[in-house]
Scaffold this active site. Structure first.
Site, mmCIF file in Angstrom:
data_model
loop_
_atom_site.group_PDB
_atom_site.id
_atom_site.type_symbol
_atom_site.label_atom_id
_atom_site.label_comp_id
_atom_site.label_asym_id
_atom_site.label_seq_id
_atom_site.Cartn_x
_atom_site.Cartn_y
_atom_site.Cartn_z
ATOM 1 N N ASP A 1 0.787 -1.238 0.000
ATOM 2 C CA ASP A 1 0.000 0.000 0.000
ATOM 3 C C ASP A 1 0.823 1.294 0.000
ATOM 4 O OD1 ASP A 1 -3.073 -0.944 1.266
ATOM 5 O OD2 ASP A 1 -1.368 -2.295 1.421
ATOM 6 N N GLU B 1 -4.045 2.004 -3.752
ATOM 7 C CA GLU B 1 -5.355 2.528 -3.367
ATOM 8 C C GLU B 1 -5.277 3.694 -2.376
ATOM 9 O OE1 GLU B 1 -8.188 0.953 -0.994
ATOM 10 O OE2 GLU B 1 -6.840 0.827 0.717
ATOM 11 N N ASN C 1 -10.381 -1.081 -1.074
ATOM 12 C CA ASN C 1 -11.662 -0.506 -0.663
ATOM 13 C C ASN C 1 -11.773 0.984 -0.949
ATOM 14 O OD1 ASN C 1 -9.653 -0.563 1.566
ATOM 15 N ND2 ASN C 1 -11.182 0.615 2.678
ATOM 16 N N HIS C 2 -10.654 1.666 -1.244
ATOM 17 C CA HIS C 2 -10.703 3.074 -1.649
ATOM 18 C C HIS C 2 -10.573 3.236 -3.165
ATOM 19 C CE1 HIS C 2 -10.781 4.423 2.432
ATOM 20 N NE2 HIS C 2 -9.561 3.992 2.721
ATOM 21 N N HIS D 1 -3.639 -3.987 2.955
ATOM 22 C CA HIS D 1 -4.679 -3.212 3.662
ATOM 23 C C HIS D 1 -4.351 -2.879 5.106
ATOM 24 C CE1 HIS D 1 -8.512 -1.420 4.677
ATOM 25 N NE2 HIS D 1 -8.696 -2.304 5.641
#
Length: 252
Positions: free
Chosen positions: A8, A39, A67-68, A173
């Site tokens: 990430d 993300e 999720n973003h 995440h």
């Protein structure tokens, strides 16, 4: 095939860490293809056209999301332009974008898949049944899965579930690299979470004061992603021939 996967990327510091370290990592590990989870690249949430171009300019070959994925409207244009970017496969089929893509590397086909967990996250389609359906209808020489999930139990379950059916399952995440990189019994290379690439002295890439305050008073706080400060880069190197997975952690 030697694949570098960068965990990430969070904000400006995360992008700087990629810029400063990716060329040397490619040389040192003889990397053939670089994938990054982006993300959080746009100041902590989402992806823009400019940042996509920036990361590609630094040497990233492909971007996965989470999720973003849809936090920035510009991502729709990236999907429409058929760029090297995917969102989680288990979003409903009417959602723009794709959950997997195939790329050719030295006469081999690599299929890159993005999945999103459901434990403590949005209630989207089942990642286990969606990956089952994908593997029944699609094939490739090598298959790489980025599983973007909240809980270690769901990540580990996916690793065992896909063991022997894909080459690698890496978790993203939670932004903290786990000390459990392993080759599972049937040959799948696995790690519960690769970790994040971003601001080192915060909490998951975010300024720590607001996060600590939220734990004290339970009131909403604005999360600040610093633009300046020391950084960290978290990644793994996957060798599909030798069947090895090697975590990387670079701190400034």
């Amino acid at each position: 095939m030697r694949i570098l996967f960068i965990g990430d990327i969070v904000g400006k510091i995360g992008r700087r860490m990629v810029k400063e370290n990716l060329p040397e990592l490619k040389r040192e590990y003889n990397i053939q293809y670089t994938i990054a989870n982006g993300e959080n690249a746009a100041h902590g949430k989402g992806m823009t056209k400019a940042i996509y171009k920036e990361l590609m300019g630094y040497g990233v070959d492909f971007i996965t999301l989470g999720n973003h994925a849809f936090h920035k409207d510009e991502v729709f244009e990236l999907f429409e332009a058929d760029k090297k970017i995917i969102r989680p496969l288990n979003y409903p089929s009417i959602v723009p974008g794709e959950g997997f893509k195939k790329v050719n590397i030295n006469n081999e086909t690599l299929m890159i898949v993005n999945l999103q967990g459901r434990s403590f996250m949005e209630s989207i389609d089942n990642p286990f049944t969606e990956i089952d359906a994908l593997l029944k209808r699609e094939s490739a020489d090598q298959i790489f899965v980025d599983f973007h999930c909240e809980t270690t139990s769901e990540a580990i379950a996916m690793g065992y579930y896909l063991d022997g059916r894909v080459n690698a399952v890496v978790g993203t995440h939670t932004h903290v690299q786990t000390n459990d990189a392993v080759v599972l019994d049937n040959g799948t290379m696995y790690i519960t979470d690769v970790g994040m690439t971003g601001y080192k002295d915060g909490i998951l890439g975010i300024d720590k004061e607001a996060v600590i305050s939220r734990f004290l008073d339970q009131l909403p706080k604005r999360h600040v992603v610093p633009d300046k400060g020391d950084g960290i880069l978290s990644a793994v190197v996957i060798d599909t021939v030798r069947q090895t997975i090697e975590p990387i952690l670079i701190r400034e």
